[in-house]
Design a protein around this motif. Structure first.
Motif, PDB file in Angstrom:
ATOM      1  N   LEU A  10       0.854  -1.191   0.000  1.00 55.65           N
ATOM      2  CA  LEU A  10       0.000   0.000   0.000  1.00 55.65           C
ATOM      3  C   LEU A  10       0.887   1.236   0.000  1.00 55.65           C
ATOM      4  CD1 LEU A  10      -2.825  -0.695   2.620  1.00 55.65           C
ATOM      5  CD2 LEU A  10      -3.014  -0.619   0.141  1.00 55.65           C
ATOM      6  N   GLY A  11       0.521   2.213  -0.800  1.00 54.95           N
ATOM      7  CA  GLY A  11       1.299   3.448  -0.854  1.00 54.95           C
ATOM      8  C   GLY A  11       2.518   3.389  -1.753  1.00 54.95           C
ATOM      9  N   GLN A  12       2.750   2.254  -2.390  1.00 51.28           N
ATOM     10  CA  GLN A  12       3.929   2.102  -3.242  1.00 51.28           C
ATOM     11  C   GLN A  12       3.677   2.697  -4.626  1.00 51.28           C
ATOM     12  OE1 GLN A  12       5.512  -1.866  -3.473  1.00 51.28           O
ATOM     13  NE2 GLN A  12       7.436  -1.123  -4.283  1.00 51.28           N
ATOM     14  N   VAL A  13       4.681   3.395  -5.124  1.00 52.39           N
ATOM     15  CA  VAL A  13       4.597   3.959  -6.472  1.00 52.39           C
ATOM     16  C   VAL A  13       4.928   2.852  -7.465  1.00 52.39           C
ATOM     17  CG1 VAL A  13       5.576   5.625  -8.087  1.00 52.39           C
ATOM     18  CG2 VAL A  13       5.190   6.283  -5.716  1.00 52.39           C
ATOM     19  N   VAL A  14       4.113   2.757  -8.514  1.00 50.83           N
ATOM     20  CA  VAL A  14       4.343   1.776  -9.572  1.00 50.83           C
ATOM     21  C   VAL A  14       4.278   2.489 -10.919  1.00 50.83           C
ATOM     22  CG1 VAL A  14       3.383  -0.162  -8.250  1.00 50.83           C
ATOM     23  CG2 VAL A  14       1.902   1.129  -9.766  1.00 50.83           C
ATOM     24  N   CYS A  60       7.052  -2.274  -9.929  1.00 48.02           N
ATOM     25  CA  CYS A  60       7.150  -1.664  -8.602  1.00 48.02           C
ATOM     26  C   CYS A  60       8.384  -0.779  -8.539  1.00 48.02           C
ATOM     27  CB  CYS A  60       7.265  -2.737  -7.527  1.00 48.02           C
ATOM     28  SG  CYS A  60       5.799  -3.750  -7.380  1.00 48.02           S
ATOM     29  N   MET A  61       8.205   0.440  -8.116  1.00 52.72           N
ATOM     30  CA  MET A  61       9.334   1.335  -7.905  1.00 52.72           C
ATOM     31  C   MET A  61       9.756   1.219  -6.439  1.00 52.72           C
ATOM     32  SD  MET A  61       9.224   2.119 -10.939  1.00 52.72           S
ATOM     33  CE  MET A  61      10.359   3.369 -11.401  1.00 52.72           C
ATOM     34  N   ASP A  62      10.993   1.523  -6.174  1.00 54.62           N
ATOM     35  CA  ASP A  62      11.518   1.377  -4.821  1.00 54.62           C
ATOM     36  C   ASP A  62      11.186   2.626  -4.003  1.00 54.62           C
ATOM     37  OD1 ASP A  62      12.716   0.051  -2.794  1.00 54.62           O
ATOM     38  OD2 ASP A  62      14.771   0.398  -3.464  1.00 54.62           O
ATOM     39  N   ASN A  92      10.103  14.148  -8.818  1.00 50.11           N
ATOM     40  CA  ASN A  92      11.093  15.214  -8.643  1.00 50.11           C
ATOM     41  C   ASN A  92      12.353  14.757  -7.918  1.00 50.11           C
ATOM     42  OD1 ASN A  92       9.425  16.969  -9.960  1.00 50.11           O
ATOM     43  ND2 ASN A  92       8.635  17.914  -8.106  1.00 50.11           N
ATOM     44  N   GLU A  93      12.203  13.913  -6.887  1.00 46.45           N
ATOM     45  CA  GLU A  93      13.365  13.514  -6.099  1.00 46.45           C
ATOM     46  C   GLU A  93      14.041  12.261  -6.643  1.00 46.45           C
ATOM     47  OE1 GLU A  93      12.442  13.218  -1.960  1.00 46.45           O
ATOM     48  OE2 GLU A  93      11.553  15.208  -1.904  1.00 46.45           O
ATOM     49  N   ILE A  94      13.285  11.205  -6.817  1.00 47.20           N
ATOM     50  CA  ILE A  94      13.875   9.919  -7.194  1.00 47.20           C
ATOM     51  C   ILE A  94      14.298   9.918  -8.659  1.00 47.20           C
ATOM     52  CG2 ILE A  94      13.550   7.415  -7.193  1.00 47.20           C
ATOM     53  CD1 ILE A  94      13.292   8.792  -4.384  1.00 47.20           C
ATOM     54  N   LEU A  95      13.390  10.302  -9.532  1.00 50.14           N
ATOM     55  CA  LEU A  95      13.726  10.271 -10.961  1.00 50.14           C
ATOM     56  C   LEU A  95      14.763  11.335 -11.322  1.00 50.14           C
ATOM     57  CD1 LEU A  95      10.336   9.481 -12.713  1.00 50.14           C
ATOM     58  CD2 LEU A  95      12.149   7.945 -12.039  1.00 50.14           C
ATOM     59  N   ALA A  96      14.755  12.467 -10.636  1.00 52.78           N
ATOM     60  CA  ALA A  96      15.753  13.503 -10.893  1.00 52.78           C
ATOM     61  C   ALA A  96      17.147  12.969 -10.559  1.00 52.78           C
ATOM     62  CB  ALA A  96      15.450  14.754 -10.082  1.00 52.78           C
ATOM     63  N   ASP A  97      17.246  12.206  -9.468  1.00 50.44           N
ATOM     64  CA  ASP A  97      18.531  11.594  -9.109  1.00 50.44           C
ATOM     65  C   ASP A  97      18.971  10.591 -10.173  1.00 50.44           C
ATOM     66  OD1 ASP A  97      18.532  13.059  -6.817  1.00 50.44           O
ATOM     67  OD2 ASP A  97      17.930  11.423  -5.502  1.00 50.44           O
ATOM     68  N   LEU A  98      18.022   9.844 -10.713  1.00 55.04           N
ATOM     69  CA  LEU A  98      18.354   8.834 -11.717  1.00 55.04           C
ATOM     70  C   LEU A  98      18.854   9.470 -13.007  1.00 55.04           C
ATOM     71  CD1 LEU A  98      15.345   6.440 -11.187  1.00 55.04           C
ATOM     72  CD2 LEU A  98      17.696   6.104 -10.467  1.00 55.04           C
ATOM     73  N   LYS A  99      18.306  10.615 -13.335  1.00 54.65           N
ATOM     74  CA  LYS A  99      18.729  11.277 -14.569  1.00 54.65           C
ATOM     75  C   LYS A  99      20.158  11.793 -14.461  1.00 54.65           C
ATOM     76  CE  LYS A  99      14.273  12.266 -16.435  1.00 54.65           C
ATOM     77  NZ  LYS A  99      13.048  12.865 -15.999  1.00 54.65           N
ATOM     78  N   LYS A 100      20.670  11.882 -13.228  1.00 51.69           N
ATOM     79  CA  LYS A 100      22.046  12.335 -13.031  1.00 51.69           C
ATOM     80  C   LYS A 100      23.052  11.224 -13.289  1.00 51.69           C
ATOM     81  CE  LYS A 100      20.679  15.744  -9.645  1.00 51.69           C
ATOM     82  NZ  LYS A 100      20.477  15.953  -8.238  1.00 51.69           N
ATOM     83  N   ASP A 102      22.570   7.755 -12.233  1.00 53.63           N
ATOM     84  CA  ASP A 102      22.388   6.549 -11.434  1.00 53.63           C
ATOM     85  C   ASP A 102      21.591   5.524 -12.211  1.00 53.63           C
ATOM     86  OD1 ASP A 102      23.639   7.944  -9.466  1.00 53.63           O
ATOM     87  OD2 ASP A 102      21.818   8.410  -8.344  1.00 53.63           O
ATOM     88  N   GLN A 103      21.787   4.269 -11.883  1.00 52.03           N
ATOM     89  CA  GLN A 103      21.004   3.204 -12.500  1.00 52.03           C
ATOM     90  C   GLN A 103      19.729   3.003 -11.689  1.00 52.03           C
ATOM     91  OE1 GLN A 103      21.398   1.340 -15.309  1.00 52.03           O
ATOM     92  NE2 GLN A 103      22.981   2.828 -15.753  1.00 52.03           N
ATOM     93  N   LEU A 104      18.681   2.612 -12.352  1.00 55.17           N
ATOM     94  CA  LEU A 104      17.412   2.375 -11.672  1.00 55.17           C
ATOM     95  C   LEU A 104      17.371   0.940 -11.171  1.00 55.17           C
ATOM     96  CD1 LEU A 104      14.743   3.560 -10.834  1.00 55.17           C
ATOM     97  CD2 LEU A 104      13.798   2.976 -13.035  1.00 55.17           C
ATOM     98  N   ASP A 105      18.061   0.700 -10.034  1.00 56.17           N
ATOM     99  CA  ASP A 105      18.066  -0.653  -9.483  1.00 56.17           C
ATOM    100  C   ASP A 105      16.857  -0.869  -8.593  1.00 56.17           C
ATOM    101  OD1 ASP A 105      19.256   1.305  -7.929  1.00 56.17           O
ATOM    102  OD2 ASP A 105      20.302  -0.134  -6.671  1.00 56.17           O
ATOM    103  N   GLY A 106      16.093   0.172  -8.312  1.00 59.24           N
ATOM    104  CA  GLY A 106      14.903   0.041  -7.497  1.00 59.24           C
ATOM    105  C   GLY A 106      13.690  -0.350  -8.311  1.00 59.24           C
ATOM    106  N   GLU A 107      13.889  -0.671  -9.571  1.00 61.53           N
ATOM    107  CA  GLU A 107      12.758  -1.030 -10.436  1.00 61.53           C
ATOM    108  C   GLU A 107      12.718  -2.530 -10.583  1.00 61.53           C
ATOM    109  OE1 GLU A 107      12.405  -0.681 -15.068  1.00 61.53           O
ATOM    110  OE2 GLU A 107      12.235   1.272 -14.158  1.00 61.53           O
ATOM    111  N   ARG A 108      11.545  -3.110 -10.347  1.00 58.62           N
ATOM    112  CA  ARG A 108      11.421  -4.550 -10.513  1.00 58.62           C
ATOM    113  C   ARG A 108       9.977  -4.889 -10.822  1.00 58.62           C
ATOM    114  NH1 ARG A 108      10.532  -3.567  -5.341  1.00 58.62           N
ATOM    115  NH2 ARG A 108       9.531  -5.023  -3.960  1.00 58.62           N
ATOM    116  N   ARG A 109       9.811  -5.988 -11.485  1.00 61.95           N
ATOM    117  CA  ARG A 109       8.455  -6.467 -11.746  1.00 61.95           C
ATOM    118  C   ARG A 109       7.813  -6.825 -10.423  1.00 61.95           C
ATOM    119  NH1 ARG A 109       7.434  -7.989 -17.341  1.00 61.95           N
ATOM    120  NH2 ARG A 109       5.609  -6.865 -17.701  1.00 61.95           N
ATOM    121  N   CYS A 110       6.532  -6.547 -10.278  1.00 60.59           N
ATOM    122  CA  CYS A 110       5.845  -6.796  -9.011  1.00 60.59           C
ATOM    123  C   CYS A 110       5.518  -8.259  -8.805  1.00 60.59           C
ATOM    124  CB  CYS A 110       4.564  -5.975  -8.924  1.00 60.59           C
ATOM    125  SG  CYS A 110       4.895  -4.216  -8.792  1.00 60.59           S
TER     126      CYS A 110
END
Length: 111
Positions: A10-14, A60-62, A92-100, A102-110
């Motif tokens: 619950l509350g998780q961004v996907v 699922c996003m981390d 704004n916070e998570i994706l902005a950091d990734l665009k700098k 970083d790899q999106l290791d917090g992304e996984r199939r649910c």
């Protein structure tokens, strides 16, 4: 893989992978069963009219919004403003950091 790793909280961004809203972000507001969740974003998909989505069609996003999760657990509902705020904060916070770079290791199939 344990059940908690496979199933969104619950509350998780996907991120939606399939359908008309593919590529967009939403928040899990209810778990229906082992295959389906209800998603809302507070804008196009309001809390009162969530989208039923197969967990195979989302990533699922981390990131779990503590405000949304707390509201859902305490009152059983959440305001559309809180949903919009959580998604904006994530983008704004998570994706902005990734665009700098970083790899999106917090992304996984649910599933």
């Amino acid at each position: 893989m344990s059940e908690t790793e496979r199933y969104p909280d619950l509350g998780q961004v996907v991120q939606i992978l399939q359908g008309r809203e593919a590529g967009q972000y939403a928040i899990v507001i209810e778990k229906l069963d082992s295959r389906f969740v209800l998603l809302a974003d507070g804008e196009k998909r309001k809390y009162d009219r969530p989208k039923k989505k197969n967990v195979n069609h989302i990533v699922c996003m981390d990131f779990i919004s503590p405000e949304v999760q707390k509201s859902l657990l305490e009152t059983g509902r959440v305001t559309n403003g809180k949903l919009r705020y959580a998604i904006t904060k994530f983008v704004n916070e998570i994706l902005a950091d990734l665009k700098k770079g970083d790899q999106l290791d917090g992304e996984r199939r649910c599933n």
